[in-house]
Write a protein that holds these residues in place. Structure first.
Motif, PDB file in Angstrom:
ATOM      1  N   VAL A 357      -1.770  -1.732  -9.801  1.00 11.64           N
ATOM      2  CA  VAL A 357      -2.228  -0.523  -9.106  1.00 11.64           C
ATOM      3  C   VAL A 357      -2.629  -0.872  -7.675  1.00 11.64           C
ATOM      4  CG1 VAL A 357      -3.914   1.358  -9.073  1.00 11.64           C
ATOM      5  CG2 VAL A 357      -3.047   0.476 -11.269  1.00 11.64           C
ATOM      6  N   PRO A 358      -1.920  -0.332  -6.658  1.00 13.11           N
ATOM      7  CA  PRO A 358      -2.293  -0.645  -5.277  1.00 13.11           C
ATOM      8  C   PRO A 358      -3.583   0.067  -4.871  1.00 13.11           C
ATOM      9  CG  PRO A 358      -0.422   0.870  -5.338  1.00 13.11           C
ATOM     10  CD  PRO A 358      -0.706   0.494  -6.754  1.00 13.11           C
ATOM     11  N   VAL A 359      -4.478  -0.694  -4.258  1.00 13.11           N
ATOM     12  CA  VAL A 359      -5.731  -0.140  -3.741  1.00 13.11           C
ATOM     13  C   VAL A 359      -5.607  -0.139  -2.219  1.00 13.11           C
ATOM     14  CG1 VAL A 359      -8.231  -0.350  -3.673  1.00 13.11           C
ATOM     15  CG2 VAL A 359      -6.967  -1.097  -5.713  1.00 13.11           C
ATOM     16  N   ILE A 360      -5.352   1.020  -1.661  1.00 16.14           N
ATOM     17  CA  ILE A 360      -5.017   1.140  -0.238  1.00 16.14           C
ATOM     18  C   ILE A 360      -6.288   1.307   0.572  1.00 16.14           C
ATOM     19  CG2 ILE A 360      -3.725   2.482   1.466  1.00 16.14           C
ATOM     20  CD1 ILE A 360      -1.958   3.407  -0.952  1.00 16.14           C
ATOM     21  N   ILE A 361      -6.518   0.366   1.484  1.00 13.94           N
ATOM     22  CA  ILE A 361      -7.699   0.403   2.354  1.00 13.94           C
ATOM     23  C   ILE A 361      -7.193   0.407   3.789  1.00 13.94           C
ATOM     24  CG2 ILE A 361      -9.948  -0.627   2.833  1.00 13.94           C
ATOM     25  CD1 ILE A 361      -9.563  -2.287   0.230  1.00 13.94           C
ATOM     26  N   ALA A 362      -6.845   1.565   4.281  1.00 16.08           N
ATOM     27  CA  ALA A 362      -6.302   1.724   5.636  1.00 16.08           C
ATOM     28  C   ALA A 362      -6.414   3.206   5.982  1.00 16.08           C
ATOM     29  CB  ALA A 362      -4.855   1.254   5.697  1.00 16.08           C
ATOM     30  N   ASP A 363      -7.451   3.562   6.701  1.00 20.94           N
ATOM     31  CA  ASP A 363      -7.741   4.972   6.970  1.00 20.94           C
ATOM     32  C   ASP A 363      -6.576   5.664   7.681  1.00 20.94           C
ATOM     33  OD1 ASP A 363     -10.156   4.417   5.865  1.00 20.94           O
ATOM     34  OD2 ASP A 363     -11.340   4.643   7.709  1.00 20.94           O
ATOM     35  N   GLY A 364      -6.176   6.810   7.163  1.00 18.55           N
ATOM     36  CA  GLY A 364      -5.179   7.648   7.828  1.00 18.55           C
ATOM     37  C   GLY A 364      -3.752   7.173   7.707  1.00 18.55           C
ATOM     38  N   ILE A 365      -3.473   6.194   6.855  1.00 17.74           N
ATOM     39  CA  ILE A 365      -2.115   5.674   6.745  1.00 17.74           C
ATOM     40  C   ILE A 365      -1.177   6.748   6.201  1.00 17.74           C
ATOM     41  CG2 ILE A 365      -2.487   4.751   4.424  1.00 17.74           C
ATOM     42  CD1 ILE A 365      -0.592   2.440   5.158  1.00 17.74           C
ATOM     43  N   ALA A 372       9.505  11.194  -2.773  1.00 15.10           N
ATOM     44  CA  ALA A 372      10.025  10.451  -3.928  1.00 15.10           C
ATOM     45  C   ALA A 372       8.931   9.684  -4.659  1.00 15.10           C
ATOM     46  CB  ALA A 372      11.114   9.474  -3.472  1.00 15.10           C
ATOM     47  N   VAL A 373       7.898   9.287  -3.944  1.00 14.86           N
ATOM     48  CA  VAL A 373       6.803   8.505  -4.530  1.00 14.86           C
ATOM     49  C   VAL A 373       5.526   9.326  -4.432  1.00 14.86           C
ATOM     50  CG1 VAL A 373       5.480   6.365  -4.433  1.00 14.86           C
ATOM     51  CG2 VAL A 373       7.913   6.341  -3.827  1.00 14.86           C
ATOM     52  N   ASN A 374       5.000   9.746  -5.568  1.00 11.30           N
ATOM     53  CA  ASN A 374       3.754  10.513  -5.584  1.00 11.30           C
ATOM     54  C   ASN A 374       2.584   9.528  -5.522  1.00 11.30           C
ATOM     55  OD1 ASN A 374       1.704  12.327  -5.909  1.00 11.30           O
ATOM     56  ND2 ASN A 374       2.627  13.397  -7.638  1.00 11.30           N
ATOM     57  N   ASP A 377      -0.726   9.614  -7.511  1.00  8.83           N
ATOM     58  CA  ASP A 377      -0.648   9.391  -8.954  1.00  8.83           C
ATOM     59  C   ASP A 377      -0.496   7.930  -9.334  1.00  8.83           C
ATOM     60  OD1 ASP A 377      -0.881  12.071  -9.348  1.00  8.83           O
ATOM     61  OD2 ASP A 377       1.229  12.420  -9.872  1.00  8.83           O
ATOM     62  N   ILE A 378      -0.166   7.074  -8.371  1.00 10.44           N
ATOM     63  CA  ILE A 378       0.099   5.666  -8.728  1.00 10.44           C
ATOM     64  C   ILE A 378      -0.804   4.687  -7.987  1.00 10.44           C
ATOM     65  CG2 ILE A 378       2.530   6.179  -9.223  1.00 10.44           C
ATOM     66  CD1 ILE A 378       3.119   4.680  -6.498  1.00 10.44           C
ATOM     67  N   SER A 379      -1.717   5.176  -7.161  1.00 15.61           N
ATOM     68  CA  SER A 379      -2.528   4.273  -6.343  1.00 15.61           C
ATOM     69  C   SER A 379      -3.937   4.808  -6.172  1.00 15.61           C
ATOM     70  CB  SER A 379      -1.878   4.094  -4.962  1.00 15.61           C
ATOM     71  OG  SER A 379      -1.880   5.313  -4.248  1.00 15.61           O
ATOM     72  N   ILE A 405      -2.699   6.212 -14.530  1.00 14.95           N
ATOM     73  CA  ILE A 405      -2.138   5.642 -13.300  1.00 14.95           C
ATOM     74  C   ILE A 405      -1.090   4.593 -13.627  1.00 14.95           C
ATOM     75  CG2 ILE A 405      -2.664   4.317 -11.220  1.00 14.95           C
ATOM     76  CD1 ILE A 405      -5.436   5.607 -11.220  1.00 14.95           C
ATOM     77  N   GLN A 406      -1.392   3.728 -14.578  1.00 20.88           N
ATOM     78  CA  GLN A 406      -0.450   2.678 -14.953  1.00 20.88           C
ATOM     79  C   GLN A 406       0.827   3.258 -15.558  1.00 20.88           C
ATOM     80  OE1 GLN A 406      -3.129   0.330 -17.435  1.00 20.88           O
ATOM     81  NE2 GLN A 406      -3.156  -1.298 -15.885  1.00 20.88           N
ATOM     82  N   ARG A 407       0.676   4.321 -16.320  1.00 16.30           N
ATOM     83  CA  ARG A 407       1.847   4.962 -16.917  1.00 16.30           C
ATOM     84  C   ARG A 407       2.755   5.543 -15.827  1.00 16.30           C
ATOM     85  NH1 ARG A 407      -0.771   7.340 -20.421  1.00 16.30           N
ATOM     86  NH2 ARG A 407      -1.135   9.336 -19.352  1.00 16.30           N
ATOM     87  N   ASN A 408       2.164   6.180 -14.839  1.00 15.41           N
ATOM     88  CA  ASN A 408       2.946   6.710 -13.716  1.00 15.41           C
ATOM     89  C   ASN A 408       3.618   5.593 -12.923  1.00 15.41           C
ATOM     90  OD1 ASN A 408       2.078   9.327 -14.347  1.00 15.41           O
ATOM     91  ND2 ASN A 408       0.287   9.174 -13.010  1.00 15.41           N
ATOM     92  N   LEU A 409       2.905   4.495 -12.805  1.00 15.11           N
ATOM     93  CA  LEU A 409       3.398   3.356 -12.031  1.00 15.11           C
ATOM     94  C   LEU A 409       4.616   2.710 -12.675  1.00 15.11           C
ATOM     95  CD1 LEU A 409       2.614   1.786  -9.464  1.00 15.11           C
ATOM     96  CD2 LEU A 409       1.148   0.351 -10.883  1.00 15.11           C
ATOM     97  N   MET A 410       4.733   2.817 -13.990  1.00 17.67           N
ATOM     98  CA  MET A 410       5.816   2.155 -14.707  1.00 17.67           C
ATOM     99  C   MET A 410       7.138   2.930 -14.646  1.00 17.67           C
ATOM    100  SD  MET A 410       4.512  -0.629 -15.510  1.00 17.67           S
ATOM    101  CE  MET A 410       5.893  -1.260 -16.437  1.00 17.67           C
ATOM    102  N   ASP A 411       7.158   4.087 -14.036  1.00 17.16           N
ATOM    103  CA  ASP A 411       8.400   4.839 -13.872  1.00 17.16           C
ATOM    104  C   ASP A 411       9.346   4.031 -12.977  1.00 17.16           C
ATOM    105  OD1 ASP A 411      10.462   6.576 -13.332  1.00 17.16           O
ATOM    106  OD2 ASP A 411       9.185   8.236 -12.700  1.00 17.16           O
ATOM    107  N   PRO A 412      10.523   3.629 -13.471  1.00 16.21           N
ATOM    108  CA  PRO A 412      11.440   2.790 -12.670  1.00 16.21           C
ATOM    109  C   PRO A 412      11.853   3.432 -11.345  1.00 16.21           C
ATOM    110  CG  PRO A 412      12.164   2.909 -14.963  1.00 16.21           C
ATOM    111  CD  PRO A 412      11.055   3.906 -14.812  1.00 16.21           C
TER     112      PRO A 412
END
Length: 455
Positions: A357-365, A372-374, A377-379, A405-412
């Motif tokens: 699970v990516p933990v994004i620490i970058a304001d306003g990115i 294509a990537v929700n 739901d995955i981070s 989150i992990q279930r969504n992340l496993m979508d190929p």
């Protein structure tokens, strides 16, 4: 019956011999004429092709297509006239890519392939410029008839050159190289001038994209080169707020991760295997961040993570490189993706591709390919100011909605959308680039080929 006398027989024999000699002479004369004419024809054709080759080589260093070597001002008009009828025939739209057509300029090697002498050019985090070029050359969307093209791809590699393994990309040459390429195609081809470059596509896969500098303050001061302001730039840099480095038509693309490295890691252990590391980060973490041009590296975020969680047993934090670090990602539940000099990070792609699970620490990115990537739901997204609360945030997620989150992340389809392949696959990163470009067809100009709907 009267028997012929000896004189008559002698005369007849002489006549037969004479006729044979005359026939042989005629045959020899015909054979000689045939050989002579064949030699003259061979010589004429050889002289023609040699002259054509020399003239074509003298006129143009690039080729327009397999059958068109040069476009001088005179031949350009002839080429347009000959192709006008064919190029204006409407094509039906097909699928999500709207039957898009891309013409790839065949530039001299100094603009691209010469840089591949540096082996890292194909594999480092900025290598999407090489990957997209390769995929387009191998793709069915590529057209060799520029008059039917929707977009023109200009393959200039500006991020290949690195000073050292751990150093900044040396892109001081970038602006000059891009300007030189534009000067070449605008003087040799009619397509840039007729649209002022609005249907031309470039890649800027380094820290601050179309500003062509690796330090933000300099990038902001320089801004987007005037020559590109009408064009489309594929860049890894993207933010949700106003910024000079995205003041150009752009598509945010993911950083490059070699797909074979991901496949190799997954072959050793599946993404749904045991994960014994709670929170993982390996990368540059300055204990005392250096002030470079008035800025602190990572805005001190990485320093705060190290100070707060360096001794926390839940966090697996490493400051040094390790070639097999992807195996550590595969063992981790959460992968920290803090900003560096720029907001984006290759860890975004690696963590998604390896099921962490990516933990994004970058304001306003602004993240790539949101259609294509929700990403929500995955981070997880943690504000830079809240980085010292990271432990509590991750524990709360682990106790509540981690499984979803992990279930969504496993979508190929999710990981496929972030990886570039040499041969484009439906749904992969190059396919997503084309999809984003197809959505920009509303910007079309009158010179673009007409389209008809399937409906």
């Amino acid at each position: 019956m009267v028997e012929p006398n000896k004189q008559t027989r002698r005369n007849r024999g002489f006549y037969v011999v004479k006729m044979r000699i005359l026939h042989r002479r005629q045959s020899d004369r015909a054979a000689f004429c045939y050989r002579y004419l064949k030699w003259v024809l061979w010589f004429s054709l050889s002289l023609y092709f040699l002259s054509y080759s020399l003239i074509s080589h003298h006129k143009s260093p690039t080729s327009l297509s397999k059958t068109t070597v040069s476009l001088s001002k005179a031949s350009r008009a002839l080429f347009e006239s000959n192709n006008k009828t064919i190029s204006r025939q409407p094509r039906p739209r097909q699928g999500l890519l709207n039957d898009i057509r891309v013409y790839v300029y065949d530039l001299p090697s100094k603009y691209n392939t010469d840089w591949l002498s540096n082996e890292r050019c194909r594999n480092h985090l900025f290598a999407s410029e090489v990957a997209i070029h390769t995929a387009l050359m191998n793709s069915d969307v590529r057209t060799e008839d520029p008059f039917e093209a929707d977009f023109f791809f200009v393959p200039v590699y500006v991020s290949c050159n690195f000073s050292t393994v751990n150093g900044f990309p040396a892109i001081g040459h970038a602006r000059g190289l891009v300007s030189s390429a534009v000067e070449l195609i605008s003087s040799e081809y009619p397509f840039w001038n007729r649209s002022r470059g609005s249907d031309h596509v470039f890649v800027a896969s380094h820290d601050f994209g179309s500003c062509f500098h690796t330090m933000e303050d300099v990038a902001i001061a320089d801004g987007v080169p005037e020559i590109l302001k009408k064009s489309i730039v594929l860049q890894t840099f993207g933010v949700k707020y106003q910024h000079p480095c995205q003041e150009v038509e752009n598509v945010v693309i993911p950083p490059y991760i070699p797909p074979e490295s991901v496949r190799s890691t997954l072959a050793k252990s599946p993404a749904n295997g045991r994960r014994d590391i709670f929170a993982f980060f390996r990368g540059k973490m300055e204990v005392h961040p250096k002030n470079v041009s008035g800025r602190f590296y990572s805005k001190r975020v990485r320093t705060a993570i190290w100070e707060k969680y360096g001794a926390d047993r839940r966090f697996y934090l490493k400051r040094h490189r390790f070639p097999g670090y992807q195996s550590e990602i595969l063992r981790s539940v959460f992968c920290l993706c803090p900003l560096g000099w720029a907001p984006w990070s290759p860890r975004l792609v690696e963590s998604v591709a390896l099921g962490c699970v990516p933990v994004i620490i970058a304001d306003g990115i602004r993240l790539p390919f949101a259609s294509a990537v929700n990403w929500p739901d995955i981070s997880l997204t943690v504000a830079e100011r809240d980085v010292r609360k990271l432990g509590r945030v991750l524990e709360h997620v682990a106790a509540t909605n981690l499984s979803a989150i992990q279930r969504n992340l496993m979508d190929p389809a999710v990981s496929r959308a972030l990886l570039f392949n040499d041969h484009m696959q439906e749904g992969d990163a190059t396919w997503q680039v084309l999809r984003a470009l197809s959505e920009k067809l509303d910007r079309s100009h009158s010179h673009r080929r007409p389209r008809v709907s399937d409906e």
